[in-house]
Design a protein around this motif. Sequence first.
Motif, PDB file in Angstrom:
ATOM      1  N   LEU A 122       0.828  -1.206   0.000  1.00 11.18           N
ATOM      2  CA  LEU A 122       0.000   0.000   0.000  1.00 11.18           C
ATOM      3  C   LEU A 122       0.869   1.265   0.000  1.00 11.18           C
ATOM      4  CD1 LEU A 122      -2.852  -1.056   2.466  1.00 11.18           C
ATOM      5  CD2 LEU A 122      -2.882  -1.041  -0.040  1.00 11.18           C
ATOM      6  N   ARG A 123       1.996   1.230   0.714  1.00 13.83           N
ATOM      7  CA  ARG A 123       2.913   2.375   0.682  1.00 13.83           C
ATOM      8  C   ARG A 123       3.481   2.575  -0.727  1.00 13.83           C
ATOM      9  NH1 ARG A 123       4.826   0.342   5.701  1.00 13.83           N
ATOM     10  NH2 ARG A 123       6.587  -0.641   4.609  1.00 13.83           N
ATOM     11  N   TYR A 124       3.732   1.468  -1.400  1.00 11.50           N
ATOM     12  CA  TYR A 124       4.273   1.526  -2.764  1.00 11.50           C
ATOM     13  C   TYR A 124       3.277   2.205  -3.713  1.00 11.50           C
ATOM     14  CZ  TYR A 124       6.449  -0.299  -7.066  1.00 11.50           C
ATOM     15  OH  TYR A 124       7.043  -0.436  -8.298  1.00 11.50           O
ATOM     16  N   LEU A 125       1.983   1.970  -3.506  1.00 10.17           N
ATOM     17  CA  LEU A 125       0.954   2.532  -4.378  1.00 10.17           C
ATOM     18  C   LEU A 125       0.536   3.941  -3.982  1.00 10.17           C
ATOM     19  CD1 LEU A 125      -1.512  -0.459  -4.947  1.00 10.17           C
ATOM     20  CD2 LEU A 125       0.413   0.269  -6.366  1.00 10.17           C
ATOM     21  N   ALA A 126       0.884   4.365  -2.761  1.00 12.70           N
ATOM     22  CA  ALA A 126       0.400   5.657  -2.261  1.00 12.70           C
ATOM     23  C   ALA A 126       0.708   6.831  -3.193  1.00 12.70           C
ATOM     24  CB  ALA A 126       0.965   5.904  -0.865  1.00 12.70           C
ATOM     25  N   PRO A 127       1.917   6.970  -3.735  1.00 14.82           N
ATOM     26  CA  PRO A 127       2.193   8.138  -4.592  1.00 14.82           C
ATOM     27  C   PRO A 127       1.315   8.221  -5.830  1.00 14.82           C
ATOM     28  CG  PRO A 127       4.236   7.082  -3.906  1.00 14.82           C
ATOM     29  CD  PRO A 127       3.137   6.165  -3.518  1.00 14.82           C
ATOM     30  N   VAL A 128       0.970   7.083  -6.435  1.00 15.54           N
ATOM     31  CA  VAL A 128       0.184   7.144  -7.669  1.00 15.54           C
ATOM     32  C   VAL A 128      -1.286   7.426  -7.400  1.00 15.54           C
ATOM     33  CG1 VAL A 128       1.772   5.637  -8.909  1.00 15.54           C
ATOM     34  CG2 VAL A 128      -0.161   4.635  -7.704  1.00 15.54           C
ATOM     35  N   ARG A 129      -1.705   7.290  -6.146  1.00 17.20           N
ATOM     36  CA  ARG A 129      -3.092   7.624  -5.830  1.00 17.20           C
ATOM     37  C   ARG A 129      -3.337   9.124  -5.912  1.00 17.20           C
ATOM     38  NH1 ARG A 129      -6.078   3.579  -3.802  1.00 17.20           N
ATOM     39  NH2 ARG A 129      -4.999   1.682  -3.113  1.00 17.20           N
ATOM     40  N   SER A 130      -2.310   9.910  -5.661  1.00 17.74           N
ATOM     41  CA  SER A 130      -2.471  11.364  -5.696  1.00 17.74           C
ATOM     42  C   SER A 130      -1.953  11.976  -6.991  1.00 17.74           C
ATOM     43  CB  SER A 130      -1.728  11.984  -4.509  1.00 17.74           C
ATOM     44  OG  SER A 130      -0.351  11.614  -4.522  1.00 17.74           O
ATOM     45  N   THR A 131      -1.453  11.142  -7.884  1.00 20.50           N
ATOM     46  CA  THR A 131      -0.942  11.624  -9.173  1.00 20.50           C
ATOM     47  C   THR A 131      -2.071  11.671 -10.187  1.00 20.50           C
ATOM     48  OG1 THR A 131       1.230  10.648  -8.737  1.00 20.50           O
ATOM     49  CG2 THR A 131       0.718  11.198 -11.031  1.00 20.50           C
ATOM     50  N   ARG A 132      -2.083  12.700 -11.018  1.00 20.94           N
ATOM     51  CA  ARG A 132      -3.097  12.785 -12.072  1.00 20.94           C
ATOM     52  C   ARG A 132      -2.796  11.749 -13.150  1.00 20.94           C
ATOM     53  NH1 ARG A 132      -3.568  17.492 -16.626  1.00 20.94           N
ATOM     54  NH2 ARG A 132      -5.250  16.527 -17.828  1.00 20.94           N
ATOM     55  N   TRP A 133      -3.766  10.927 -13.461  1.00 27.64           N
ATOM     56  CA  TRP A 133      -3.624   9.928 -14.517  1.00 27.64           C
ATOM     57  C   TRP A 133      -4.184  10.516 -15.809  1.00 27.64           C
ATOM     58  CZ3 TRP A 133      -4.070   4.087 -13.236  1.00 27.64           C
ATOM     59  CH2 TRP A 133      -3.275   3.797 -12.110  1.00 27.64           C
ATOM     60  N   VAL A 134      -3.414  10.422 -16.870  1.00 27.73           N
ATOM     61  CA  VAL A 134      -3.783  11.060 -18.136  1.00 27.73           C
ATOM     62  C   VAL A 134      -4.306  10.015 -19.115  1.00 27.73           C
ATOM     63  CG1 VAL A 134      -2.982  12.428 -20.092  1.00 27.73           C
ATOM     64  CG2 VAL A 134      -2.072  12.872 -17.796  1.00 27.73           C
ATOM     65  N   VAL A 135      -5.530  10.203 -19.581  1.00 25.63           N
ATOM     66  CA  VAL A 135      -6.090   9.403 -20.667  1.00 25.63           C
ATOM     67  C   VAL A 135      -6.003  10.248 -21.931  1.00 25.63           C
ATOM     68  CG1 VAL A 135      -8.168   8.310 -21.582  1.00 25.63           C
ATOM     69  CG2 VAL A 135      -7.634   8.140 -19.135  1.00 25.63           C
ATOM     70  N   TYR A 136      -5.282   9.744 -22.923  1.00 28.40           N
ATOM     71  CA  TYR A 136      -5.047  10.527 -24.134  1.00 28.40           C
ATOM     72  C   TYR A 136      -6.097  10.166 -25.185  1.00 28.40           C
ATOM     73  CZ  TYR A 136      -2.596  12.479 -28.169  1.00 28.40           C
ATOM     74  OH  TYR A 136      -2.272  13.194 -29.291  1.00 28.40           O
ATOM     75  N   ALA A 137      -6.780  11.169 -25.708  1.00 27.54           N
ATOM     76  CA  ALA A 137      -7.818  10.946 -26.711  1.00 27.54           C
ATOM     77  C   ALA A 137      -7.724  12.016 -27.783  1.00 27.54           C
ATOM     78  CB  ALA A 137      -9.202  10.972 -26.069  1.00 27.54           C
ATOM     79  N   LYS A 138      -7.932  11.607 -29.021  1.00 27.99           N
ATOM     80  CA  LYS A 138      -7.923  12.573 -30.112  1.00 27.99           C
ATOM     81  C   LYS A 138      -8.752  12.030 -31.270  1.00 27.99           C
ATOM     82  CE  LYS A 138      -3.749  10.961 -32.515  1.00 27.99           C
ATOM     83  NZ  LYS A 138      -2.407  11.345 -32.993  1.00 27.99           N
ATOM     84  N   PRO A 139      -9.288  12.917 -32.104  1.00 27.52           N
ATOM     85  CA  PRO A 139     -10.028  12.467 -33.284  1.00 27.52           C
ATOM     86  C   PRO A 139      -9.072  11.972 -34.351  1.00 27.52           C
ATOM     87  CG  PRO A 139      -9.891  14.862 -33.272  1.00 27.52           C
ATOM     88  CD  PRO A 139      -9.297  14.392 -31.971  1.00 27.52           C
ATOM     89  N   PRO A 140      -9.550  11.150 -35.276  1.00 31.48           N
ATOM     90  CA  PRO A 140      -8.683  10.681 -36.368  1.00 31.48           C
ATOM     91  C   PRO A 140      -8.477  11.786 -37.390  1.00 31.48           C
ATOM     92  CG  PRO A 140     -10.900   9.815 -36.635  1.00 31.48           C
ATOM     93  CD  PRO A 140     -10.890  10.549 -35.328  1.00 31.48           C
TER      94      PRO A 140
END
Length: 290
Positions: A122-140
């Motif tokens: 759980l300590r190992y995962l703690a930093p990524v819980r507060s990090t913004r996760w980026v989903v990349y999306a774009k039109p073709p």
Amino acid sequence: DIALQNKAVLYALLFQAASETMMTIAADPRHLGARIGITAVLHSWGSALTHHPHVHMIVPGGGLSPDGQRWISSRPAFLLPVRVLGKLFRRLFLTRLRALFDADRLAFRGQLAPLADRRAFLRYLAPVRSTRWVVYAKPPFAGPKAVLAYLSRYTHRVAISNRRLLAFNENGVTFRYKDYRRDTAHQQQVMTLATDEFIRRFMLHVLPRGFHRIRHYGLLASSSRKASLARVRELLNVISTPAPEVREAEPVTPPPCPCCGGPMVVIQILPRWCQPRGPPRATDPAGGSP
């Protein structure tokens, strides 16, 4: 690092969390309010052959209404809000990753062995819980056909193509790669790796046996795809283009034997990489082999 030691479990989780994120936000009336279709393809590599598991998705610009009575189109050049997608994706992925740990379905070896302790995990995962996760999306940019053509080039290829290999000598293996941290004009770079390191990086991307790297969801799920697409075409007044008829190939006459000139007879056709089975070994009356 955890995914590298638990490929089948973590790659499946990546598919599950990503597809559920898209389907959930698309079904929300505050966003699209429709049931969408998804074709997802797993890649595990970066341009320099590093371990970088990620999923590419092709999603139609709209979906069926909940009652299936109308087609709901997305806004031009916009499907779903990426910040909303990122938050839900992070929650689903981390929650289910912890569930996998609690179900004792994760293995930790080598430097990751201390993570077998729940508090350390759980300590190992703690930093990524507060990090913004980026989903990349774009039109073709060049249209849907260009996207399908681009992705189809990667569906049955692993990590690196022959045209990127430049040299193999006593110094190692030299190949081209893209450094996406640079501006567009200087992205193309050249890297030389020791032979064993090149092989190590290449082997990182061998998938677990039987793992499906192409998956379909929603309107494109195999269980309902035929009916869903027929309904979509009906609502959009689009006529389905029939598949071209495939003419039966004429039987091929084997060439004559190069030794005697007589007709050769096909005894067996072997699949690629297979070898013919040898004749059964004779045994003596006592049951032993000669």
